[in-house]
Write a protein that holds these residues in place. Structure first.
Motif, PDB file in Angstrom:
ATOM      1  N   PHE A 236       0.603  -1.473  -0.593  1.00 39.90           N
ATOM      2  CA  PHE A 236       0.048   0.166   0.231  1.00 39.90           C
ATOM      3  C   PHE A 236       0.865   1.572  -0.245  1.00 39.90           C
ATOM      4  N   PRO A 237       0.319   2.259  -0.792  1.00 49.08           N
ATOM      5  CA  PRO A 237       1.459   3.177  -0.767  1.00 49.08           C
ATOM      6  C   PRO A 237       0.768   4.547   0.038  1.00 49.08           C
ATOM      7  N   ILE A 238       1.015   4.022   1.390  1.00 54.58           N
ATOM      8  CA  ILE A 238       0.467   4.711   2.482  1.00 54.58           C
ATOM      9  C   ILE A 238       1.154   4.322   4.198  1.00 54.58           C
ATOM     10  N   SER A 239       1.863   5.370   4.858  1.00 50.85           N
ATOM     11  CA  SER A 239       2.512   5.051   6.153  1.00 50.85           C
ATOM     12  C   SER A 239       1.496   6.313   7.415  1.00 50.85           C
ATOM     13  N   VAL A 240       2.123   5.503   8.322  1.00 53.10           N
ATOM     14  CA  VAL A 240       0.982   6.403   9.521  1.00 53.10           C
ATOM     15  C   VAL A 240       2.307   7.620   9.954  1.00 53.10           C
ATOM     16  N   ASN A 241       1.639   9.515  10.087  1.00 56.42           N
ATOM     17  CA  ASN A 241       2.048  10.252   9.814  1.00 56.42           C
ATOM     18  C   ASN A 241       1.822  10.737  11.811  1.00 56.42           C
ATOM     19  N   HIS A 242       2.454  10.215  12.281  1.00 49.36           N
ATOM     20  CA  HIS A 242       1.941  11.099  13.796  1.00 49.36           C
ATOM     21  C   HIS A 242       2.750  12.712  14.126  1.00 49.36           C
ATOM     22  N   ASP A 243       1.966  12.921  14.371  1.00 44.83           N
ATOM     23  CA  ASP A 243       2.249  14.281  14.952  1.00 44.83           C
ATOM     24  C   ASP A 243       1.188  14.807  16.187  1.00 44.83           C
ATOM     25  N   ALA A 244       1.106  15.574  17.183  1.00 44.64           N
ATOM     26  CA  ALA A 244       0.629  16.442  17.900  1.00 44.64           C
ATOM     27  C   ALA A 244      -0.847  16.590  17.667  1.00 44.64           C
ATOM     28  N   LYS A 245      -1.738  16.219  17.184  1.00 43.25           N
ATOM     29  CA  LYS A 245      -2.908  16.275  16.689  1.00 43.25           C
ATOM     30  C   LYS A 245      -3.769  14.891  16.522  1.00 43.25           C
ATOM     31  N   GLY A 246      -2.879  13.893  16.402  1.00 39.18           N
ATOM     32  CA  GLY A 246      -3.121  12.714  16.336  1.00 39.18           C
ATOM     33  C   GLY A 246      -2.444  12.278  14.361  1.00 39.18           C
ATOM     34  N   ASN A 247      -3.122  10.992  14.874  1.00 45.52           N
ATOM     35  CA  ASN A 247      -2.278  10.326  13.312  1.00 45.52           C
ATOM     36  C   ASN A 247      -3.148  10.237  12.357  1.00 45.52           C
ATOM     37  N   LYS A 248      -2.193  10.541  11.730  1.00 44.89           N
ATOM     38  CA  LYS A 248      -3.310  10.737  10.454  1.00 44.89           C
ATOM     39  C   LYS A 248      -2.019   9.834   9.326  1.00 44.89           C
ATOM     40  N   ILE A 249      -3.204   9.049   8.246  1.00 44.07           N
ATOM     41  CA  ILE A 249      -2.241   8.538   6.837  1.00 44.07           C
ATOM     42  C   ILE A 249      -1.682   9.757   6.094  1.00 44.07           C
ATOM     43  N   ASN A 250      -0.263   8.817   5.759  1.00 42.16           N
ATOM     44  CA  ASN A 250       0.919  10.016   5.097  1.00 42.16           C
ATOM     45  C   ASN A 250       0.407   9.181   3.298  1.00 42.16           C
ATOM     46  N   TRP A 251      -0.061   9.476   2.667  1.00 45.37           N
ATOM     47  CA  TRP A 251      -0.090   9.024   0.947  1.00 45.37           C
ATOM     48  C   TRP A 251       0.798   9.372   0.198  1.00 45.37           C
ATOM     49  N   LYS A 252       1.416   8.323  -0.229  1.00 49.62           N
ATOM     50  CA  LYS A 252       3.140   8.608  -1.276  1.00 49.62           C
ATOM     51  C   LYS A 252       2.286   9.054  -3.233  1.00 49.62           C
ATOM     52  N   VAL A 253       1.554   8.637  -3.081  1.00 48.68           N
ATOM     53  CA  VAL A 253       0.577   8.977  -4.761  1.00 48.68           C
ATOM     54  C   VAL A 253      -0.264   9.542  -4.190  1.00 48.68           C
ATOM     55  N   ASP A 254      -1.214  10.630  -5.693  1.00 48.66           N
ATOM     56  CA  ASP A 254      -2.299  10.869  -6.016  1.00 48.66           C
ATOM     57  C   ASP A 254      -3.003  10.186  -6.142  1.00 48.66           C
ATOM     58  N   ILE A 255      -4.038  10.504  -4.894  1.00 52.14           N
ATOM     59  CA  ILE A 255      -5.267   9.363  -4.396  1.00 52.14           C
ATOM     60  C   ILE A 255      -6.275   9.114  -6.032  1.00 52.14           C
ATOM     61  N   GLU A 256      -6.753  10.440  -6.499  1.00 50.54           N
ATOM     62  CA  GLU A 256      -7.317  10.181  -7.398  1.00 50.54           C
ATOM     63  C   GLU A 256      -6.927   9.476  -9.065  1.00 50.54           C
ATOM     64  N   LYS A 257      -5.656   9.220  -8.848  1.00 57.75           N
ATOM     65  CA  LYS A 257      -4.769   8.916  -9.415  1.00 57.75           C
ATOM     66  C   LYS A 257      -4.863   6.515  -9.843  1.00 57.75           C
ATOM     67  N   LEU A 258      -5.281   6.344  -8.244  1.00 61.96           N
ATOM     68  CA  LEU A 258      -5.017   5.456  -7.964  1.00 61.96           C
ATOM     69  C   LEU A 258      -6.196   4.351  -8.497  1.00 61.96           C
ATOM     70  N   ASP A 259      -6.361   2.906  -8.619  1.00 63.29           N
ATOM     71  CA  ASP A 259      -7.239   2.055  -9.188  1.00 63.29           C
ATOM     72  C   ASP A 259      -8.051   1.527  -8.491  1.00 63.29           C
ATOM     73  N   TYR A 260      -9.374   1.934  -8.157  1.00 63.37           N
ATOM     74  CA  TYR A 260     -10.310   2.306  -6.604  1.00 63.37           C
ATOM     75  C   TYR A 260     -10.711   0.095  -7.560  1.00 63.37           C
ATOM     76  N   HIS A 261     -10.812  -0.156  -8.187  1.00 62.64           N
ATOM     77  CA  HIS A 261     -11.095  -1.308  -8.467  1.00 62.64           C
ATOM     78  C   HIS A 261     -10.190  -2.310  -7.564  1.00 62.64           C
ATOM     79  N   HIS A 262      -8.799  -1.880  -7.719  1.00 60.41           N
ATOM     80  CA  HIS A 262      -7.914  -2.520  -6.538  1.00 60.41           C
ATOM     81  C   HIS A 262      -7.999  -2.648  -5.212  1.00 60.41           C
ATOM     82  N   TYR A 263      -7.920  -0.958  -5.470  1.00 66.43           N
ATOM     83  CA  TYR A 263      -7.287  -0.311  -3.839  1.00 66.43           C
ATOM     84  C   TYR A 263      -8.778  -0.567  -2.976  1.00 66.43           C
ATOM     85  N   LEU A 264     -10.067  -0.225  -2.971  1.00 66.45           N
ATOM     86  CA  LEU A 264     -11.420   0.510  -2.301  1.00 66.45           C
ATOM     87  C   LEU A 264     -10.821  -1.067  -1.873  1.00 66.45           C
ATOM     88  N   PRO A 265     -11.548  -2.022  -2.180  1.00 64.35           N
ATOM     89  CA  PRO A 265     -12.241  -3.619  -2.147  1.00 64.35           C
ATOM     90  C   PRO A 265     -11.329  -4.259  -1.162  1.00 64.35           C
TER      91      PRO A 265
END
Length: 241
Positions: A64-93
């Motif tokens: 997965f092109p993601i990692s956890v970003n830890h900061d003072a406001k809580g955890n967030k997902i760091n996307w390593k690619v542009d979400i709009e360019k992902l293959d939704y048939h593959h990744y969403l399920p």
């Protein structure tokens, strides 16, 4: 009289010394309808052990092109690619398969990843709906309250994420609504716990009601009759708007 069993001629009831009566002071066994289900071949209930999902396996493998970003406001997902360019048939399920996760960071990554994908998906979401039903059903059927509440919030987001998605779910109500009917009137907390859970939107009965209302409002003209068939106690939201 048949083998020690006497039938009441008037009422057709059995009496006598037959095996129809439990010992005095005994209690019927628990049905366990609300108990977390056992998953796979394991002997532990789902609430007591981790469910190893496809999502976890692929995340551990680095797929997965993601990692956890830890900061003072809580955890967030760091996307390593542009979400709009992902293959939704593959990744969403695959992200939906992580709904049954209860261990961190997998539960957070799957949950937040789904919301991010739904926020950015647009017209890519509708064609993928049939592929989401099995992981949704699997998550609901764990009967794990935390997993169910997370899945309900995801379903609410899903039907409002793009045009026609709510209508596309209608044919699948028979697969996903039985658990709604089972838990609809169940409060999982007592006393102050109910108020606290309402503040956090974790009261399962309230979330089910909200989700059914969103299903009806987004599901088109056939939504209500199909909801009513599966959840007989549901009353149309249209009578209150």
């Amino acid at each position: 009289m048949m083998d020690g069993i006497v039938l009441d001629a008037k009422h057709g009831n059995a009496s006598g010394a037959g095996g129809f009566f439990a010992p005095k002071g005994s209690k019927p066994p628990r049905a366990g309808a609300f108990a977390p289900r056992k998953m796979g071949n394991g002997q532990e209930p789902a609430a007591a052990r981790a469910v190893v999902s496809s999502f976890r396996k692929l995340y551990d493998r680095g797929d997965f092109p993601i990692s956890v970003n830890h900061d003072a406001k809580g955890n967030k997902i760091n996307w390593k690619v542009d979400i709009e360019k992902l293959d939704y048939h593959h990744y969403l399920p695959l992200f939906f398969s992580g709904l049954c996760e209860t261990e961190e960071p997998f539960a957070f990554l799957a949950r937040q990843g789904i919301h991010d994908l739904l926020d950015k998906g647009g017209n890519k979401i509708l064609p993928v709906v049939p592929q989401l039903i099995i992981p949704i059903k699997k998550a609901l059927n764990t009967r794990n309250v935390h997993v169910i509440t997370t899945t309900l919030k995801v379903l609410q987001h899903l039907v409002e994420s793009a045009d026609m998605v709510g209508e596309a779910l209608v044919p699948y109500y028979r697969q996903i609504l039985p658990i709604f009917n089972l838990f609809k009137n169940k409060n999982v907390n007592l006393g102050d716990g109910i108020y606290y859970s309402q503040q956090k939107r974790e009261n399962i009965g309230d979330l089910i009601q909200e989700t059914l209302e969103k299903f009806e409002l987004t599901g088109g003209e056939d939504a209500f009759i199909n909801i009513k068939y599966m959840v007989p106690t549901y009353e149309s939201v249209m009578t209150r708007v």
